[in-house]
Design a protein around this motif. Structure first.
Motif, PDB file in Angstrom:
ATOM      1  N   ASP A  99       0.871  -1.180   0.000  1.00 18.28           N
ATOM      2  CA  ASP A  99       0.000   0.000   0.000  1.00 18.28           C
ATOM      3  C   ASP A  99       0.905   1.226   0.000  1.00 18.28           C
ATOM      4  N   ILE A 100       0.658   2.117  -0.954  1.00 16.85           N
ATOM      5  CA  ILE A 100       1.459   3.334  -1.039  1.00 16.85           C
ATOM      6  C   ILE A 100       0.530   4.541  -1.100  1.00 16.85           C
ATOM      7  N   ASP A 101       0.773   5.479  -0.190  1.00 17.56           N
ATOM      8  CA  ASP A 101       0.045   6.744  -0.164  1.00 17.56           C
ATOM      9  C   ASP A 101       0.960   7.839  -0.682  1.00 17.56           C
ATOM     10  N   SER A 102       0.351   8.800  -1.358  1.00 13.39           N
ATOM     11  CA  SER A 102       1.113   9.941  -1.855  1.00 13.39           C
ATOM     12  C   SER A 102       0.442  11.237  -1.432  1.00 13.39           C
ATOM     13  N   HIS A 103       1.263  12.223  -1.133  1.00 11.23           N
ATOM     14  CA  HIS A 103       0.761  13.554  -0.799  1.00 11.23           C
ATOM     15  C   HIS A 103       0.598  14.386  -2.070  1.00 11.23           C
ATOM     16  N   SER A 104       0.884  13.777  -3.214  1.00 13.62           N
ATOM     17  CA  SER A 104       0.729  14.443  -4.516  1.00 13.62           C
ATOM     18  C   SER A 104      -0.585  14.006  -5.151  1.00 13.62           C
ATOM     19  N   ALA A 105      -1.157  14.887  -5.927  1.00 17.29           N
ATOM     20  CA  ALA A 105      -2.399  14.569  -6.632  1.00 17.29           C
ATOM     21  C   ALA A 105      -2.090  13.826  -7.930  1.00 17.29           C
ATOM     22  N   GLY A 106      -2.704  12.646  -8.080  1.00 16.94           N
ATOM     23  CA  GLY A 106      -2.628  11.881  -9.315  1.00 16.94           C
ATOM     24  C   GLY A 106      -1.245  11.536  -9.827  1.00 16.94           C
ATOM     25  N   PRO A 107      -0.312  11.070  -8.998  1.00 19.69           N
ATOM     26  CA  PRO A 107       1.050  10.830  -9.470  1.00 19.69           C
ATOM     27  C   PRO A 107       1.280   9.443 -10.078  1.00 19.69           C
ATOM     28  N   PHE A 108       0.359   8.506  -9.832  1.00 19.87           N
ATOM     29  CA  PHE A 108       0.613   7.113 -10.196  1.00 19.87           C
ATOM     30  C   PHE A 108       0.337   6.851 -11.669  1.00 19.87           C
ATOM     31  N   THR A 109       1.249   6.094 -12.285  1.00 24.97           N
ATOM     32  CA  THR A 109       1.137   5.755 -13.702  1.00 24.97           C
ATOM     33  C   THR A 109       1.065   4.232 -13.846  1.00 24.97           C
ATOM     34  N   ASP A 110       0.843   3.775 -15.063  1.00 16.26           N
ATOM     35  CA  ASP A 110       0.881   2.339 -15.339  1.00 16.26           C
ATOM     36  C   ASP A 110       2.245   1.781 -14.982  1.00 16.26           C
ATOM     37  N   GLU A 111       3.276   2.604 -15.150  1.00 15.82           N
ATOM     38  CA  GLU A 111       4.639   2.172 -14.833  1.00 15.82           C
ATOM     39  C   GLU A 111       4.784   1.872 -13.337  1.00 15.82           C
ATOM     40  N   ASP A 112       4.169   2.702 -12.475  1.00 16.54           N
ATOM     41  CA  ASP A 112       4.180   2.433 -11.032  1.00 16.54           C
ATOM     42  C   ASP A 112       3.542   1.075 -10.769  1.00 16.54           C
ATOM     43  N   GLU A 113       2.395   0.852 -11.385  1.00 16.01           N
ATOM     44  CA  GLU A 113       1.648  -0.386 -11.145  1.00 16.01           C
ATOM     45  C   GLU A 113       2.444  -1.609 -11.610  1.00 16.01           C
ATOM     46  N   GLN A 114       3.074  -1.535 -12.764  1.00 14.21           N
ATOM     47  CA  GLN A 114       3.879  -2.655 -13.272  1.00 14.21           C
ATOM     48  C   GLN A 114       5.098  -2.895 -12.383  1.00 14.21           C
ATOM     49  N   PHE A 115       5.765  -1.810 -11.998  1.00 14.95           N
ATOM     50  CA  PHE A 115       6.939  -1.873 -11.130  1.00 14.95           C
ATOM     51  C   PHE A 115       6.591  -2.541  -9.801  1.00 14.95           C
ATOM     52  N   LEU A 116       5.511  -2.091  -9.180  1.00 17.96           N
ATOM     53  CA  LEU A 116       5.100  -2.653  -7.893  1.00 17.96           C
ATOM     54  C   LEU A 116       4.618  -4.092  -8.055  1.00 17.96           C
ATOM     55  N   GLY A 117       3.980  -4.392  -9.185  1.00 15.44           N
ATOM     56  CA  GLY A 117       3.560  -5.760  -9.461  1.00 15.44           C
ATOM     57  C   GLY A 117       4.745  -6.701  -9.534  1.00 15.44           C
ATOM     58  N   THR A 118       5.826  -6.248 -10.146  1.00 17.57           N
ATOM     59  CA  THR A 118       7.048  -7.057 -10.232  1.00 17.57           C
ATOM     60  C   THR A 118       7.600  -7.320  -8.832  1.00 17.57           C
ATOM     61  N   ILE A 119       7.628  -6.295  -8.000  1.00 17.16           N
ATOM     62  CA  ILE A 119       8.113  -6.453  -6.619  1.00 17.16           C
ATOM     63  C   ILE A 119       7.218  -7.444  -5.866  1.00 17.16           C
ATOM     64  N   CYS A 120       5.909  -7.316  -6.034  1.00 18.43           N
ATOM     65  CA  CYS A 120       4.978  -8.214  -5.331  1.00 18.43           C
ATOM     66  C   CYS A 120       5.149  -9.666  -5.773  1.00 18.43           C
ATOM     67  N   LYS A 121       5.462  -9.895  -7.027  1.00 21.97           N
ATOM     68  CA  LYS A 121       5.742 -11.266  -7.506  1.00 21.97           C
ATOM     69  C   LYS A 121       6.988 -11.818  -6.829  1.00 21.97           C
ATOM     70  N   MET A 122       7.997 -10.982  -6.674  1.00 21.62           N
ATOM     71  CA  MET A 122       9.221 -11.408  -5.997  1.00 21.62           C
ATOM     72  C   MET A 122       8.938 -11.693  -4.518  1.00 21.62           C
ATOM     73  N   VAL A 123       8.145 -10.840  -3.886  1.00 19.81           N
ATOM     74  CA  VAL A 123       7.818 -10.986  -2.467  1.00 19.81           C
ATOM     75  C   VAL A 123       7.000 -12.263  -2.238  1.00 19.81           C
ATOM     76  N   ALA A 124       6.150 -12.631  -3.186  1.00 21.15           N
ATOM     77  CA  ALA A 124       5.293 -13.812  -3.049  1.00 21.15           C
ATOM     78  C   ALA A 124       6.100 -15.077  -2.762  1.00 21.15           C
ATOM     79  N   GLU A 125       7.333 -15.117  -3.245  1.00 16.79           N
ATOM     80  CA  GLU A 125       8.175 -16.286  -3.009  1.00 16.79           C
ATOM     81  C   GLU A 125       8.498 -16.485  -1.534  1.00 16.79           C
ATOM     82  N   ARG A 126       8.343 -15.443  -0.733  1.00 18.58           N
ATOM     83  CA  ARG A 126       8.662 -15.523   0.706  1.00 18.58           C
ATOM     84  C   ARG A 126       7.429 -15.868   1.553  1.00 18.58           C
ATOM     85  N   PHE A 127       6.311 -16.155   0.903  1.00 17.03           N
ATOM     86  CA  PHE A 127       5.085 -16.504   1.647  1.00 17.03           C
ATOM     87  C   PHE A 127       4.806 -17.989   1.557  1.00 17.03           C
TER      88      PHE A 127
END
Length: 152
Positions: A124-152
């Motif tokens: 979960d990521i909160d931002s103090h900026s209005a509308g900063p998130f892009t598809d690139e953020d979502e893909q980047f975080l998705g990649t990290i979450c796939k890596m993290v899944a291996e530790r569950f």
């Protein structure tokens, strides 16, 4: 301000050490993301507690939050836990089911950690900026979450 997600991802890959506990790994990822990405003002992981169908706050960096337990289905985090799909909210004031963590938060992105097709946690990521998130953020975080899944 252009974010070099590939450079950050390479740095995050170095955090994965088999001798490191899952808790420490998640804490290190949170710290790295908050430090490296300008518009990531609060970064944390919520972990699913299946026995009572709620999310429990795990490691995070940013201002303390009173939202340490969130029922599945409630708020943006609970909706992601229920659906197993990422959610980007560019303007939290327009979100009906939003749980406010801080008056400074203007936008939020939540990406699930899926293990064998089952929801186990989320970032979960909160931002103090209005509308900063892009598809690139979502893909980047998705990649990290796939890596993290291996530790569950």
């Amino acid at each position: 301000m252009q974010t070099d997600f590939q450079h950050i991802l390479n740095g995050i890959k170095t955090l994965f050490d088999a001798s490191k506990s899952r808790e420490q790994l998640l804490a290190d990822i949170c710290a790295k993301l908050k430090e490296e990405v300008y518009h990531y003002d609060w970064v944390g992981f919520y972990l699913l507690n299946e026995s009572n169908n709620e999310l429990v706050l795990g490691p995070y960096v940013g201002k303390p939050t009173e939202h340490t337990h969130i029922p599945v289905g409630k708020g943006v985090c609970g909706q992601v836990a229920e659906s197993g799909e990422s959610k980007v909210v560019q303007d939290v004031s327009a979100e009906n089911n939003y749980i406010a963590c801080s008056i400074d938060v203007q936008s939020e992105i939540v990406v699930p950690v899926m293990k064998n097709g089952k929801f186990v946690a989320e970032i979960d990521i909160d931002s103090h900026s209005a509308g900063p998130f892009t598809d690139e953020d979502e893909q980047f975080l998705g990649t990290i979450c796939k890596m993290v899944a291996e530790r569950f």
